[in-house]
Scaffold this motif. Sequence first.
Motif, PDB file in Angstrom:
ATOM      1  N   VAL A   9      -1.133   6.017 -14.567  1.00 26.29           N
ATOM      2  CA  VAL A   9      -0.052   5.401 -13.801  1.00 26.29           C
ATOM      3  C   VAL A   9       0.277   6.279 -12.599  1.00 26.29           C
ATOM      4  CG1 VAL A   9       2.344   4.620 -13.850  1.00 26.29           C
ATOM      5  CG2 VAL A   9       0.869   4.285 -15.861  1.00 26.29           C
ATOM      6  N   ILE A  10       0.221   5.695 -11.421  1.00 22.35           N
ATOM      7  CA  ILE A  10       0.468   6.413 -10.173  1.00 22.35           C
ATOM      8  C   ILE A  10       1.568   5.699  -9.388  1.00 22.35           C
ATOM      9  CG2 ILE A  10      -0.571   7.163  -7.980  1.00 22.35           C
ATOM     10  CD1 ILE A  10      -1.746   8.628 -10.332  1.00 22.35           C
ATOM     11  N   ALA A  11       2.453   6.450  -8.783  1.00 21.99           N
ATOM     12  CA  ALA A  11       3.507   5.854  -7.960  1.00 21.99           C
ATOM     13  C   ALA A  11       2.906   5.180  -6.740  1.00 21.99           C
ATOM     14  CB  ALA A  11       4.505   6.930  -7.531  1.00 21.99           C
ATOM     15  N   SER A  12       3.524   4.089  -6.310  1.00 22.07           N
ATOM     16  CA  SER A  12       2.983   3.317  -5.191  1.00 22.07           C
ATOM     17  C   SER A  12       2.889   4.139  -3.913  1.00 22.07           C
ATOM     18  CB  SER A  12       3.829   2.063  -4.949  1.00 22.07           C
ATOM     19  OG  SER A  12       5.169   2.417  -4.616  1.00 22.07           O
ATOM     20  N   GLY A  13       3.776   5.124  -3.765  1.00 21.65           N
ATOM     21  CA  GLY A  13       3.736   5.963  -2.569  1.00 21.65           C
ATOM     22  C   GLY A  13       2.521   6.848  -2.492  1.00 21.65           C
ATOM     23  N   ASN A  14       1.794   6.981  -3.607  1.00 21.03           N
ATOM     24  CA  ASN A  14       0.585   7.813  -3.638  1.00 21.03           C
ATOM     25  C   ASN A  14      -0.690   6.984  -3.489  1.00 21.03           C
ATOM     26  OD1 ASN A  14       2.078  10.126  -3.964  1.00 21.03           O
ATOM     27  ND2 ASN A  14       1.966  10.084  -6.201  1.00 21.03           N
ATOM     28  N   ILE A  15      -0.519   5.731  -3.075  1.00 27.98           N
ATOM     29  CA  ILE A  15      -1.666   4.834  -2.888  1.00 27.98           C
ATOM     30  C   ILE A  15      -1.662   4.340  -1.450  1.00 27.98           C
ATOM     31  CG2 ILE A  15      -2.754   2.674  -3.639  1.00 27.98           C
ATOM     32  CD1 ILE A  15      -1.293   3.051  -6.334  1.00 27.98           C
ATOM     33  N   ASN A  16      -2.801   4.442  -0.791  1.00 21.97           N
ATOM     34  CA  ASN A  16      -2.879   4.054   0.621  1.00 21.97           C
ATOM     35  C   ASN A  16      -4.167   3.266   0.858  1.00 21.97           C
ATOM     36  OD1 ASN A  16      -2.086   3.970   3.359  1.00 21.97           O
ATOM     37  ND2 ASN A  16      -3.468   5.668   3.836  1.00 21.97           N
ATOM     38  N   LEU A  17      -4.109   2.342   1.816  1.00 26.25           N
ATOM     39  CA  LEU A  17      -5.278   1.564   2.214  1.00 26.25           C
ATOM     40  C   LEU A  17      -5.607   1.871   3.668  1.00 26.25           C
ATOM     41  CD1 LEU A  17      -7.319  -0.800   1.605  1.00 26.25           C
ATOM     42  CD2 LEU A  17      -5.640  -2.298   2.702  1.00 26.25           C
ATOM     43  N   LYS A  18      -6.899   2.097   3.932  1.00 25.45           N
ATOM     44  CA  LYS A  18      -7.343   2.298   5.310  1.00 25.45           C
ATOM     45  C   LYS A  18      -8.395   1.246   5.659  1.00 25.45           C
ATOM     46  CE  LYS A  18      -6.354   7.201   6.001  1.00 25.45           C
ATOM     47  NZ  LYS A  18      -6.879   8.514   6.434  1.00 25.45           N
ATOM     48  N   ILE A  19      -8.319   0.763   6.882  1.00 19.81           N
ATOM     49  CA  ILE A  19      -9.317  -0.168   7.409  1.00 19.81           C
ATOM     50  C   ILE A  19     -10.020   0.532   8.558  1.00 19.81           C
ATOM     51  CG2 ILE A  19      -9.737  -2.427   8.434  1.00 19.81           C
ATOM     52  CD1 ILE A  19      -7.175  -3.430   7.137  1.00 19.81           C
ATOM     53  N   ASN A  20     -11.316   0.736   8.403  1.00 20.11           N
ATOM     54  CA  ASN A  20     -12.104   1.487   9.385  1.00 20.11           C
ATOM     55  C   ASN A  20     -11.498   2.873   9.631  1.00 20.11           C
ATOM     56  OD1 ASN A  20     -13.884  -0.680   9.684  1.00 20.11           O
ATOM     57  ND2 ASN A  20     -12.665  -1.579  11.347  1.00 20.11           N
ATOM     58  N   GLY A  21     -10.970   3.471   8.561  1.00 18.75           N
ATOM     59  CA  GLY A  21     -10.437   4.825   8.641  1.00 18.75           C
ATOM     60  C   GLY A  21      -9.039   4.945   9.171  1.00 18.75           C
ATOM     61  N   ILE A  22      -8.398   3.804   9.473  1.00 18.98           N
ATOM     62  CA  ILE A  22      -7.046   3.822  10.041  1.00 18.98           C
ATOM     63  C   ILE A  22      -6.070   3.246   9.018  1.00 18.98           C
ATOM     64  CG2 ILE A  22      -5.587   2.938  11.904  1.00 18.98           C
ATOM     65  CD1 ILE A  22      -8.153   2.736  13.608  1.00 18.98           C
ATOM     66  N   ASP A  23      -4.903   3.879   8.863  1.00 15.44           N
ATOM     67  CA  ASP A  23      -3.899   3.387   7.922  1.00 15.44           C
ATOM     68  C   ASP A  23      -3.578   1.924   8.208  1.00 15.44           C
ATOM     69  OD1 ASP A  23      -3.767   5.838   6.722  1.00 15.44           O
ATOM     70  OD2 ASP A  23      -2.001   6.511   7.844  1.00 15.44           O
ATOM     71  N   ALA A  24      -3.572   1.104   7.150  1.00 12.14           N
ATOM     72  CA  ALA A  24      -3.354  -0.336   7.297  1.00 12.14           C
ATOM     73  C   ALA A  24      -1.937  -0.727   6.904  1.00 12.14           C
ATOM     74  CB  ALA A  24      -4.365  -1.088   6.422  1.00 12.14           C
ATOM     75  N   ASN A  25      -1.502  -1.866   7.399  1.00 13.96           N
ATOM     76  CA  ASN A  25      -0.251  -2.467   6.947  1.00 13.96           C
ATOM     77  C   ASN A  25      -0.533  -3.260   5.683  1.00 13.96           C
ATOM     78  OD1 ASN A  25       1.286  -1.543   9.164  1.00 13.96           O
ATOM     79  ND2 ASN A  25       0.500  -3.227  10.433  1.00 13.96           N
ATOM     80  N   PHE A  26       0.264  -3.049   4.642  1.00 12.97           N
ATOM     81  CA  PHE A  26       0.031  -3.767   3.392  1.00 12.97           C
ATOM     82  C   PHE A  26       1.288  -3.730   2.538  1.00 12.97           C
ATOM     83  CE2 PHE A  26      -1.029   0.665   2.543  1.00 12.97           C
ATOM     84  CZ  PHE A  26      -0.467   0.899   1.290  1.00 12.97           C
ATOM     85  N   THR A  27       1.323  -4.621   1.568  1.00 13.15           N
ATOM     86  CA  THR A  27       2.338  -4.568   0.510  1.00 13.15           C
ATOM     87  C   THR A  27       1.617  -4.324  -0.792  1.00 13.15           C
ATOM     88  OG1 THR A  27       2.219  -6.977   0.187  1.00 13.15           O
ATOM     89  CG2 THR A  27       3.894  -6.145   1.732  1.00 13.15           C
ATOM     90  N   ILE A  28       2.339  -3.735  -1.745  1.00 11.41           N
ATOM     91  CA  ILE A  28       1.703  -3.367  -3.005  1.00 11.41           C
ATOM     92  C   ILE A  28       2.611  -3.731  -4.167  1.00 11.41           C
ATOM     93  CG2 ILE A  28       2.602  -0.996  -2.866  1.00 11.41           C
ATOM     94  CD1 ILE A  28      -0.005  -0.061  -4.237  1.00 11.41           C
TER      95      ILE A  28
END
Length: 361
Positions: A9-28
């Motif tokens: 179990v990991i907190a949502s703040g410790n999960i990130n998505l990148k698109i082509n190496g750039i931080d993406a906008n997303f909801t989780i």
Amino acid sequence: SIRFTLTSVIASGNINLKINGIDANFTISLSANTGTITIPTNVNLENTYTLEVLFGTDLKTYDVTFDGIYDTTAFIDAYGYDGDDLGAVVNASTTDFRLWAPISSSVVLKIYDSGTPARLLAKDSAATDTPSQTVTMTKSVKGTWTASLPGNLHGKYYTYTVTNGIKTNELVDPYAKSCGVNGLRGMVVDFSQTNPRGFTYRERPGSMLHYTDAIIYEVHVRDLTSHSSWVVASGQEAYRGKFLGFTVEGTTYEGVSTGIDHIKELGVTHVQILPFFDYGNAVDESGSATQFNWGYMPLNFNCLEGYYSTNPYNGAVRVNEFKQLMATMSENGLRVVMDVVYNHTGQSGDSNFNMILPGYY
């Protein structure tokens, strides 16, 4: 939507998505260790999507694969390919290569003078890891990648270095028509240069009028001639357990016909040969003729198994020798059935298929 499962179990703040190496906008959204990330745009298969997860102080990065959309109409319309032949094709003045790899960001063609990697130098003095040519392939129609090289490259060996997401692998072409020892590199084949003396392509033997006339005898390439009761001249001893064993006629043991003569006497119309495509590493092609495997573990579906060749290091030899087998069968009025099971795999997650298009096959 991107669905994932974590090992803890990991907190949502410790999960990130990148698109082509750039931080993406997303909801989780998270439920225990299972989660879904939603991005506000349609997926683009030419992009690289990576998931970053911080486990304590350890940051891990994972490719997001496209398994969930391969069977959609949009994917099939965009990348369903039914054009020119895939693989290496020898033409009048060029040798053309085409690979279907619709989500890859890069494909590099490497040409080798030898089909044997350098680690096998002790068994093949020509072994090398140095390509004679390296060519960046061009993205073409329906997710294919192409390269065209001048001349007839028959007898040259080749691989594709394929990049998907953050992973790059050097792989054998799934459409290669022959290969080097143990199927580690594909080989360019000009079939006109693999014919035995006097060989012609024939019509099927007229051994039956109706399908119900078929009398089928199943045999394993090695087993037909591996036993000591198959007695041949010293010059033919190298054919024992090989494709060429099928070509030796007139053998007997204590007055009883052996080898192909035994099959002919049975009155069969068809010989079903157990797998003779290039199969996995349970048998070392360069090893002893006493090794055995049924063969139901395809490695390279469109190549012949080198263990049944008198020279597994030369991909043209196995083609020539199998043509001799087929010619002998035709001359004796026997049809041949190829035993192959396409949903059997010698490898899965680490197969050339899966590393070219992860999750598709």
